[in-house]
Every structure is written in structure tokens, then in C-alpha cells.
Design a protein around this motif. Structure first.
Motif, PDB file in Angstrom:
ATOM      1  N   GLN A  29      37.512 109.960  79.745  1.00 23.54           N
ATOM      2  CA  GLN A  29      36.266 110.594  79.294  1.00 23.54           C
ATOM      3  C   GLN A  29      35.255 109.480  79.054  1.00 23.54           C
ATOM      4  OE1 GLN A  29      36.412 114.214  77.929  1.00 23.54           O
ATOM      5  NE2 GLN A  29      34.238 114.089  78.410  1.00 23.54           N
ATOM      6  N   LEU A  30      34.141 109.489  79.803  1.00 19.96           N
ATOM      7  CA  LEU A  30      33.112 108.470  79.651  1.00 19.96           C
ATOM      8  C   LEU A  30      32.056 108.896  78.639  1.00 19.96           C
ATOM      9  CD1 LEU A  30      32.608 107.511  83.404  1.00 19.96           C
ATOM     10  CD2 LEU A  30      34.156 106.490  81.728  1.00 19.96           C
ATOM     11  N   ARG A  31      31.666 110.163  78.727  1.00 22.13           N
ATOM     12  CA  ARG A  31      30.697 110.794  77.827  1.00 22.13           C
ATOM     13  C   ARG A  31      31.143 112.244  77.676  1.00 22.13           C
ATOM     14  NH1 ARG A  31      27.578 107.254  80.861  1.00 22.13           N
ATOM     15  NH2 ARG A  31      26.263 105.898  79.623  1.00 22.13           N
ATOM     16  N   PRO A  32      30.541 113.003  76.779  1.00 24.83           N
ATOM     17  CA  PRO A  32      30.976 114.401  76.629  1.00 24.83           C
ATOM     18  C   PRO A  32      30.953 115.204  77.928  1.00 24.83           C
ATOM     19  CG  PRO A  32      29.587 113.787  74.790  1.00 24.83           C
ATOM     20  CD  PRO A  32      29.543 112.630  75.761  1.00 24.83           C
ATOM     21  N   ALA A  33      30.004 114.936  78.816  1.00 25.97           N
ATOM     22  CA  ALA A  33      29.910 115.701  80.067  1.00 25.97           C
ATOM     23  C   ALA A  33      30.196 114.822  81.277  1.00 25.97           C
ATOM     24  CB  ALA A  33      28.525 116.330  80.178  1.00 25.97           C
ATOM     25  N   GLN A  34      31.016 113.782  81.103  1.00 22.57           N
ATOM     26  CA  GLN A  34      31.302 112.894  82.227  1.00 22.57           C
ATOM     27  C   GLN A  34      32.728 112.357  82.128  1.00 22.57           C
ATOM     28  OE1 GLN A  34      29.238 109.024  82.532  1.00 22.57           O
ATOM     29  NE2 GLN A  34      28.627 109.696  84.579  1.00 22.57           N
ATOM     30  N   ILE A  35      33.448 112.466  83.251  1.00 24.34           N
ATOM     31  CA  ILE A  35      34.808 111.934  83.328  1.00 24.34           C
ATOM     32  C   ILE A  35      34.937 111.082  84.586  1.00 24.34           C
ATOM     33  CG2 ILE A  35      35.867 113.839  82.026  1.00 24.34           C
ATOM     34  CD1 ILE A  35      36.794 115.017  84.719  1.00 24.34           C
ATOM     35  N   ALA A  36      35.927 110.214  84.580  1.00 20.58           N
ATOM     36  CA  ALA A  36      36.216 109.386  85.753  1.00 20.58           C
ATOM     37  C   ALA A  36      37.726 109.365  85.934  1.00 20.58           C
ATOM     38  CB  ALA A  36      35.672 107.970  85.559  1.00 20.58           C
ATOM     39  N   PHE A  37      38.155 109.199  87.183  1.00 25.70           N
ATOM     40  CA  PHE A  37      39.592 109.172  87.455  1.00 25.70           C
ATOM     41  C   PHE A  37      39.848 108.565  88.817  1.00 25.70           C
ATOM     42  CE2 PHE A  37      37.799 113.409  88.052  1.00 25.70           C
ATOM     43  CZ  PHE A  37      37.984 113.628  89.410  1.00 25.70           C
ATOM     44  N   ASP A  38      41.088 108.201  89.030  1.00 27.24           N
ATOM     45  CA  ASP A  38      41.542 107.757  90.339  1.00 27.24           C
ATOM     46  C   ASP A  38      41.935 109.018  91.099  1.00 27.24           C
ATOM     47  OD1 ASP A  38      41.265 105.097  89.491  1.00 27.24           O
ATOM     48  OD2 ASP A  38      43.254 105.146  88.600  1.00 27.24           O
ATOM     49  N   LEU A  39      41.591 109.077  92.373  1.00 24.70           N
ATOM     50  CA  LEU A  39      41.856 110.283  93.153  1.00 24.70           C
ATOM     51  C   LEU A  39      42.511 109.931  94.479  1.00 24.70           C
ATOM     52  CD1 LEU A  39      41.516 113.367  93.162  1.00 24.70           C
ATOM     53  CD2 LEU A  39      39.312 113.037  94.281  1.00 24.70           C
ATOM     54  N   PRO A  40      43.861 109.867  94.507  1.00 22.34           N
ATOM     55  CA  PRO A  40      44.537 109.708  95.797  1.00 22.34           C
ATOM     56  C   PRO A  40      44.348 110.997  96.595  1.00 22.34           C
ATOM     57  CG  PRO A  40      46.069 109.438  93.939  1.00 22.34           C
ATOM     58  CD  PRO A  40      44.772 109.899  93.385  1.00 22.34           C
ATOM     59  N   MET A  41      43.885 110.853  97.840  1.00 24.67           N
ATOM     60  CA  MET A  41      43.551 112.003  98.674  1.00 24.67           C
ATOM     61  C   MET A  41      44.412 112.038  99.917  1.00 24.67           C
ATOM     62  SD  MET A  41      40.830 113.578  97.320  1.00 24.67           S
ATOM     63  CE  MET A  41      40.114 114.411  98.712  1.00 24.67           C
ATOM     64  N   SER A  42      44.540 113.250 100.473  1.00 27.06           N
ATOM     65  CA  SER A  42      45.201 113.407 101.767  1.00 27.06           C
ATOM     66  C   SER A  42      44.530 114.564 102.506  1.00 27.06           C
ATOM     67  CB  SER A  42      46.696 113.687 101.602  1.00 27.06           C
ATOM     68  OG  SER A  42      46.889 114.916 100.932  1.00 27.06           O
ATOM     69  N   GLY A  43      44.499 114.435 103.811  1.00 22.23           N
ATOM     70  CA  GLY A  43      43.918 115.478 104.643  1.00 22.23           C
ATOM     71  C   GLY A  43      43.804 115.015 106.077  1.00 22.23           C
ATOM     72  N   GLU A  44      43.943 115.932 106.999  1.00 28.45           N
ATOM     73  CA  GLU A  44      43.857 115.654 108.427  1.00 28.45           C
ATOM     74  C   GLU A  44      44.769 114.507 108.844  1.00 28.45           C
ATOM     75  OE1 GLU A  44      39.715 115.073 109.382  1.00 28.45           O
ATOM     76  OE2 GLU A  44      39.286 117.186 109.127  1.00 28.45           O
ATOM     77  N   GLY A  45      45.959 114.449 108.248  1.00 20.81           N
ATOM     78  CA  GLY A  45      46.953 113.447 108.614  1.00 20.81           C
ATOM     79  C   GLY A  45      46.686 112.057 108.058  1.00 20.81           C
ATOM     80  N   MET A  46      45.718 111.913 107.146  1.00 19.56           N
ATOM     81  CA  MET A  46      45.400 110.604 106.574  1.00 19.56           C
ATOM     82  C   MET A  46      45.555 110.645 105.060  1.00 19.56           C
ATOM     83  SD  MET A  46      42.007 109.640 108.910  1.00 19.56           S
ATOM     84  CE  MET A  46      41.029 109.597 107.493  1.00 19.56           C
ATOM     85  N   THR A  47      45.719 109.460 104.459  1.00 21.55           N
ATOM     86  CA  THR A  47      45.717 109.332 103.001  1.00 21.55           C
ATOM     87  C   THR A  47      44.770 108.193 102.629  1.00 21.55           C
ATOM     88  OG1 THR A  47      47.590 107.812 103.006  1.00 21.55           O
ATOM     89  CG2 THR A  47      48.092 110.160 102.758  1.00 21.55           C
ATOM     90  N   TRP A  48      44.125 108.308 101.478  1.00 21.03           N
ATOM     91  CA  TRP A  48      43.210 107.286 100.984  1.00 21.03           C
ATOM     92  C   TRP A  48      43.027 107.490  99.482  1.00 21.03           C
ATOM     93  CZ3 TRP A  48      41.873 111.618 103.628  1.00 21.03           C
ATOM     94  CH2 TRP A  48      40.924 112.460 103.069  1.00 21.03           C
TER      95      TRP A  48
END
Length: 163
Positions: A108-127
Motif C-alpha cells: 500500500q503506497l497511499r490510501p488509493a494506491q497499491i503496487a505489486f509484482d505481477l508475473p504474467m502469462s499469455g499467448e505461450g509467453m511469460t514475463w
């Protein structure tokens, strides 16, 4: 009479000084830094620094961020198959048109703001896509800032879909 002459000389000397303090005339420094008349003229808070809030770890994406978000009105229509700007946040999962990710290390950065790490996958790829979400307009608007690879980085604006 002598007192009157001394007083008149002192007043004349003060009037000739141009309103500067004795410290400024002798090369001394002022004790107070200049402040802009409008503090909005100082967006970097150089005059009056405001400490940045310390990120606080939280267990999950807050409820205010949950739901369906569209980049354009048509993205919110569940009958459409071409809703490429739809973002669905459910629990800690973010679902896009052709990719998915699960938020980790949520802060939680501020009351209306968050940050996170987001491992993604889609269309045969990951990032990985470090992400910041900010709510605006009393929760009606969501801004997603992605800081991944240059082809995926940027800020994206969404509107909350009707329930």
C-alpha cells in the motif's frame, strides 16, 4: 533638543536602508527561506519537503480495486468478444484479454494506491510486470502503471464497468 536630533538621524538612516535588515546589509543570511505565494508553484516540494510515505505490505488487493474495468465503454459489454481493453481484478488475479497474472508482494503506497509484482502469462509467453494501481474519481477510474519491458510499459486508464 539633542535627543530629537539623534532620533531624527536614526529615522533618516532607517529610511535610507531600503527596508533591508541589518543582517542582510552586513552579508548575513536570512533565517527563513523564501516560500512561493502559491504552494502549487512548488510541485517538487523543494521549499517544504514532504516525506514520501513508506510502502506497507498488505495481504491482498483491497476490495475497492476489485471488479471489471474497461478502457472504452464497449469493453464492459459481456456479450462482446472483442473487449480487448477489459481488465478484471478478482482476488489477487488480474485478467486481461489474452493474459493473466497473480499479484505478489502487494504494498500500500497511499490510501488509493497499491503496487505489486505481477508475473504474467499469455499467448505461450511469460514475463514480469511490476505494477502500480491508483484509484481516482472516488473509485470510478483506475490507472494502471506497468513498468515491465519497453513494449509493455506505460500508463493505462480504465473506467469501472457497471455492475
Amino acid at each position: 533638543m539633542r535627543t530629537t536630533v539623534i532620533l531624527a538621524a536614526a529615522l533618516t538612516l532607517a529610511a535610507c536602508s531600503g527596508g533591508e535588515s541589518v543582517d542582510n546589509q552586513s552579508g548575513g543570511s536570512a533565517a527563513v527561506e523564501p516560500t512561493p505565494n502559491n504552494l502549487m508553484d512548488d510541485p517538487q516540494n523543494a521549499v517544504v519537503p514532504i516525506p514520501a510515505p513508506s510502502p506497507s505490505p498488505i495481504a491482498a488487493i483491497p476490495a475497492a480495486f476489485q471488479g471489471r474495468w474497461g478502457m472504452v465503454g464497449a469493453d464492459c459489454d459481456p456479450a462482446r468478444a472483442d473487449n480487448k481493453g477489459l481488465l478484471t481484478i478478482a482476488g489477487d488475479r488480474l485478467s486481461f484479454y489474452e493474459s493473466r497474472g497473480q499479484a505478489g508482494s502487494i504494498r500500500q503506497l497511499r490510501p488509493a494506491q497499491i503496487a505489486f509484482d505481477l508475473p504474467m502469462s499469455g499467448e505461450g509467453m511469460t514475463w514480469s510486470e511490476p505494477t502500480t494501481l491508483t484509484l481516482l474519481d472516488d473509485g470510478k477510474t483506475l490507472v494502471r502503471e506497468a513498468k515491465g519491458s519497453p513494449d509493455r510499459a506505460g500508463a493505462f486508464r480504465y473506467s469501472r464497468c457497471p455492475a
